[in-house]
Design a protein around this motif. Sequence first.
Motif, PDB file in Angstrom:
ATOM      1  N   GLU A  97       0.823  -1.215   0.000  1.00  0.00           N
ATOM      2  CA  GLU A  97       0.000   0.000   0.000  1.00  0.00           C
ATOM      3  C   GLU A  97       0.855   1.261   0.000  1.00  0.00           C
ATOM      4  N   THR A  98       2.042   1.140   0.589  1.00  0.00           N
ATOM      5  CA  THR A  98       2.931   2.303   0.638  1.00  0.00           C
ATOM      6  C   THR A  98       4.363   1.829   0.861  1.00  0.00           C
ATOM      7  N   CYS A  99       5.307   2.737   0.636  1.00  0.00           N
ATOM      8  CA  CYS A  99       6.721   2.395   0.869  1.00  0.00           C
ATOM      9  C   CYS A  99       7.330   3.458   1.784  1.00  0.00           C
ATOM     10  N   LEU A 100       8.220   3.014   2.650  1.00  0.00           N
ATOM     11  CA  LEU A 100       9.006   3.950   3.452  1.00  0.00           C
ATOM     12  C   LEU A 100      10.429   3.937   2.911  1.00  0.00           C
ATOM     13  N   TRP A 101      10.974   5.106   2.681  1.00  0.00           N
ATOM     14  CA  TRP A 101      12.358   5.217   2.201  1.00  0.00           C
ATOM     15  C   TRP A 101      13.198   5.801   3.331  1.00  0.00           C
ATOM     16  N   ASN A 102      14.244   5.065   3.698  1.00  0.00           N
ATOM     17  CA  ASN A 102      15.144   5.527   4.750  1.00  0.00           C
ATOM     18  C   ASN A 102      16.574   5.485   4.213  1.00  0.00           C
ATOM     19  N   ALA A 103      17.141   6.663   4.011  1.00  0.00           N
ATOM     20  CA  ALA A 103      18.489   6.749   3.425  1.00  0.00           C
ATOM     21  C   ALA A 103      19.581   6.360   4.425  1.00  0.00           C
ATOM     22  N   GLU A 104      19.252   6.286   5.713  1.00  0.00           N
ATOM     23  CA  GLU A 104      20.276   5.999   6.725  1.00  0.00           C
ATOM     24  C   GLU A 104      20.654   4.525   6.802  1.00  0.00           C
ATOM     25  N   ALA A 105      19.777   3.653   6.289  1.00  0.00           N
ATOM     26  CA  ALA A 105      20.006   2.217   6.440  1.00  0.00           C
ATOM     27  C   ALA A 105      21.065   1.717   5.455  1.00  0.00           C
ATOM     28  N   GLY A 106      21.452   0.477   5.638  1.00  0.00           N
ATOM     29  CA  GLY A 106      22.428  -0.107   4.724  1.00  0.00           C
ATOM     30  C   GLY A 106      22.608  -1.572   5.007  1.00  0.00           C
ATOM     31  N   TRP A 107      23.715  -2.110   4.530  1.00  0.00           N
ATOM     32  CA  TRP A 107      23.985  -3.513   4.810  1.00  0.00           C
ATOM     33  C   TRP A 107      25.395  -3.673   5.353  1.00  0.00           C
ATOM     34  N   GLY A 108      25.565  -4.747   6.113  1.00  0.00           N
ATOM     35  CA  GLY A 108      26.875  -5.043   6.685  1.00  0.00           C
ATOM     36  C   GLY A 108      27.474  -6.242   5.971  1.00  0.00           C
TER      37      GLY A 108
END
Length: 370
Positions: free
Chosen positions: A164-175
């Motif tokens: 229904e919707t998307c949240l965009w978070n630029a702070e996240a990432g992968w290890g």
Amino acid sequence: MASTPGQQPSSTAPSTPSTPVSSSYLIIGAGCFGASTALHLARSEPGARITLLDRTPFPCPSAAAHDLNKIIRSEYTDEFYMRLALEAIRAWKSDPIFSPYFQQTGILFATTQEHASKIVENYTSVAAEKADSMASVPVETIEPEVARGRFGGIFRDTDWDGVETCLWNAEAGWGDAENALRNVISSAIALGVKFLPLAVDRLLFDQTGGCLGARTVTGVDLHAEHIILCTGAGTAKLLADSAPGSPRLQVGGRLTAAAAVMCAYRVPADQMAKFGSAPIVVKAVGDTPGESIPPGKAGLLKCTHELSFTNTVYHGGLGDNISIPPEDPLHSTWSHDVPSQLKIETERVRAMLYGKYLTSLVPEFYRMCW
Ligand SMILES: Cc1cc2nc3c(=O)[nH]c(=O)nc-3n(C[C@H](O)[C@H](O)[C@H](O)COP(=O)(O)OP(=O)(O)OC[C@H]3O[C@@H](n4cnc5c(N)ncnc54)[C@H](O)[C@@H]3O)c2cc1C
């Protein structure tokens, strides 16, 4: 069975408030929790005697924490976990033990309105308390159709079924999970932690039921003041083997070892540019809940089917079923020895997230991660 010299509880010499008492710790399992516990104890109690054990030389390839990569995000509906995750992301970005292994790609979290609203509510609650940058609400809402045109078009063909919707978070990432885990353990060792590549056969108890230590499969008894179990999916078996007559020590309904299947796809060099601004994507809803981590330098795209499964076996000593990983390490490490139906599941995730936009991807290896 004699105790191993050097592994006895720390000095019993009388102490005063000005004399720090050194403690001894036996940490069983050197995955995410065990390795991190060893490092942080070594930092906070420099005089402590800390022994860290795992079944293999570190990092153990069957540990859930040993992986091509893991998502580092704070989109949780449980505010407690969100706070922990925000603290962890700060450490991934600033602590030199972790930061070389962190790739900040951002995350697109595709879900229902209700789920997204709860996450935003949590961020708002955390941000209201603190004024630092990581505590401000870090997410932007993006409609699924709008997401198709962003991130270099990587979601052009995505099947947003159930979203229904998307949240965009630029702070996240992968290890870079395997190498980060190795560095955490090496750093703990550099601070004095002793690592032993020994599997624990069972825990040792005194007559009152207090835990004294552990007996390894090689028959060595290790004692310490504090015994910390960080055995992940192996916990139910270790407790059942150790104290089958003590129901209160069993995992019971409190934990279930579960696995999810993932695939690392080799991305042809001519397709890599499509990932120039690709974030992690988690699609937690719909018929095929799945997630994907974009390729790093290794050129491997990871797709994980989010529906988990279990392996229940009868434990004779306990007289009950327990949920444990299969014994064969091939069924918990990267390999091609994965049931064909599970391989199809990862392909469904790939097709759902990227459709025909990506071509000629070749499965490099699969994994049932416990
Ligand atoms: C498919 C999958 C995907 C995931 N993706 C993410 C993600 O993207 N981001 C994220 O944050 N989290 C993710 N997780 C969760 C994360 O991997 C786990 O929360 C974390 O690794 C748990 O750490 P742990 O130390 O409890 O267990 P583990 O990392 O599994 O470590 C347990 C260790 O105990 C050892 N052990 C067990 N029994 C014994 C014994 N008898 N003697 C000695 N040693 C023993 C094992 O060998 C192992 O090394 C994922 C999990 C799975 C299964």
